[in-house]
Design a protein around this motif. Sequence first.
Motif, PDB file in Angstrom:
ATOM      1  N   ILE A  36      -2.247 -13.725  36.648  1.00 18.02           N
ATOM      2  CA  ILE A  36      -1.252 -14.647  36.290  1.00 18.02           C
ATOM      3  C   ILE A  36      -1.174 -14.693  34.687  1.00 18.02           C
ATOM      4  CG2 ILE A  36      -1.302 -17.238  35.837  1.00 18.02           C
ATOM      5  CD1 ILE A  36      -2.619 -17.392  38.727  1.00 18.02           C
ATOM      6  N   VAL A  37      -2.274 -14.542  33.971  1.00 16.42           N
ATOM      7  CA  VAL A  37      -2.420 -14.557  32.529  1.00 16.42           C
ATOM      8  C   VAL A  37      -1.672 -13.010  31.963  1.00 16.42           C
ATOM      9  CG1 VAL A  37      -3.809 -14.215  30.491  1.00 16.42           C
ATOM     10  CG2 VAL A  37      -4.314 -15.616  32.140  1.00 16.42           C
ATOM     11  N   SER A  38      -1.764 -11.841  32.803  1.00 16.96           N
ATOM     12  CA  SER A  38      -1.029 -10.748  32.327  1.00 16.96           C
ATOM     13  C   SER A  38       0.374 -11.103  32.524  1.00 16.96           C
ATOM     14  CB  SER A  38      -1.594  -9.455  32.904  1.00 16.96           C
ATOM     15  OG  SER A  38      -1.132  -9.478  34.462  1.00 16.96           O
ATOM     16  N   GLU A  47       9.361 -15.562  35.879  1.00 13.44           N
ATOM     17  CA  GLU A  47       8.079 -16.106  36.404  1.00 13.44           C
ATOM     18  C   GLU A  47       7.272 -16.543  35.610  1.00 13.44           C
ATOM     19  OE1 GLU A  47       6.240 -13.668  39.486  1.00 13.44           O
ATOM     20  OE2 GLU A  47       7.719 -13.910  40.865  1.00 13.44           O
ATOM     21  N   VAL A  48       7.668 -17.365  34.550  1.00  8.90           N
ATOM     22  CA  VAL A  48       6.801 -17.781  33.504  1.00  8.90           C
ATOM     23  C   VAL A  48       6.362 -19.182  33.556  1.00  8.90           C
ATOM     24  CG1 VAL A  48       6.816 -18.373  30.926  1.00  8.90           C
ATOM     25  CG2 VAL A  48       7.693 -16.140  31.630  1.00  8.90           C
ATOM     26  N   LEU A  49       7.147 -20.281  34.079  1.00  8.50           N
ATOM     27  CA  LEU A  49       7.040 -21.397  34.184  1.00  8.50           C
ATOM     28  C   LEU A  49       5.880 -21.901  35.159  1.00  8.50           C
ATOM     29  CD1 LEU A  49       7.543 -24.485  33.652  1.00  8.50           C
ATOM     30  CD2 LEU A  49       9.130 -24.410  35.596  1.00  8.50           C
ATOM     31  N   TRP A  50       5.764 -21.063  36.433  1.00  9.26           N
ATOM     32  CA  TRP A  50       4.520 -21.579  37.188  1.00  9.26           C
ATOM     33  C   TRP A  50       3.047 -20.934  36.548  1.00  9.26           C
ATOM     34  CZ3 TRP A  50       1.306 -17.911  39.493  1.00  9.26           C
ATOM     35  CH2 TRP A  50       1.801 -16.816  39.743  1.00  9.26           C
ATOM     36  N   LEU A  53       2.010 -23.571  34.058  1.00 13.63           N
ATOM     37  CA  LEU A  53       1.736 -24.650  34.611  1.00 13.63           C
ATOM     38  C   LEU A  53       0.345 -24.387  35.084  1.00 13.63           C
ATOM     39  CD1 LEU A  53       4.854 -25.985  36.248  1.00 13.63           C
ATOM     40  CD2 LEU A  53       3.696 -26.833  34.110  1.00 13.63           C
ATOM     41  N   PHE A  54       0.249 -23.305  35.659  1.00 15.30           N
ATOM     42  CA  PHE A  54      -1.260 -23.007  36.296  1.00 15.30           C
ATOM     43  C   PHE A  54      -2.496 -22.922  35.336  1.00 15.30           C
ATOM     44  CE2 PHE A  54      -4.591 -20.581  38.363  1.00 15.30           C
ATOM     45  CZ  PHE A  54      -4.164 -20.704  39.728  1.00 15.30           C
ATOM     46  N   VAL A  55      -2.018 -22.086  34.358  1.00 16.00           N
ATOM     47  CA  VAL A  55      -3.131 -22.149  32.910  1.00 16.00           C
ATOM     48  C   VAL A  55      -3.419 -23.535  32.270  1.00 16.00           C
ATOM     49  CG1 VAL A  55      -3.539 -21.014  30.962  1.00 16.00           C
ATOM     50  CG2 VAL A  55      -2.628 -19.806  32.707  1.00 16.00           C
ATOM     51  N   ILE A  56      -2.306 -24.034  32.186  1.00 17.29           N
ATOM     52  CA  ILE A  56      -2.462 -25.607  31.481  1.00 17.29           C
ATOM     53  C   ILE A  56      -3.381 -26.337  32.533  1.00 17.29           C
ATOM     54  CG2 ILE A  56      -1.254 -27.613  31.109  1.00 17.29           C
ATOM     55  CD1 ILE A  56       0.891 -25.975  29.977  1.00 17.29           C
TER      56      ILE A  56
END
Length: 139
Positions: A36-38, A47-50, A53-56
């Motif tokens: 996800i981070v990479s 595919e940036v938004l999800w 949001l996941f990291v936040i």
Amino acid sequence: MEFEIPWDALFGGVLLGLSASLLLLLNGRIAGISGIVSGLLKPENGEVLWRVLFVIGMVFSALLAPKLGFELPQSLPVSSFFWVGIAGLLVGIGTKIGNGCTSGHGICGMGRLSGRSIVATCVFMAVAVATVFVRLHLL
């Protein structure tokens, strides 16, 4: 001796499983943190938004948990930021070599009965045991 149920750990495990399952069912993606981070560092196909949001959600859940009455584990003292940086670099290299991290392989991959993930998780655990042994008995 009476056994006490670790409710915080049980609740956390249920939330991890639920979030990983929902991400797979609704988005077709594996909830592996390194992936996800990479994907944020090299975004593909919008595919940036999800991912953001996941990291936040991960960061804010750690800040919110104590306010909801959950106890967070005590942090270990950091003896040297140099060694923390080296450890982070080695973890990053290891997740690249292993095609994933403990969350991707250990939670999601093993839940899907992926042979590759089962082997990777066994290797993670063996290295963790060896590291603790070396740290406690040889250093």
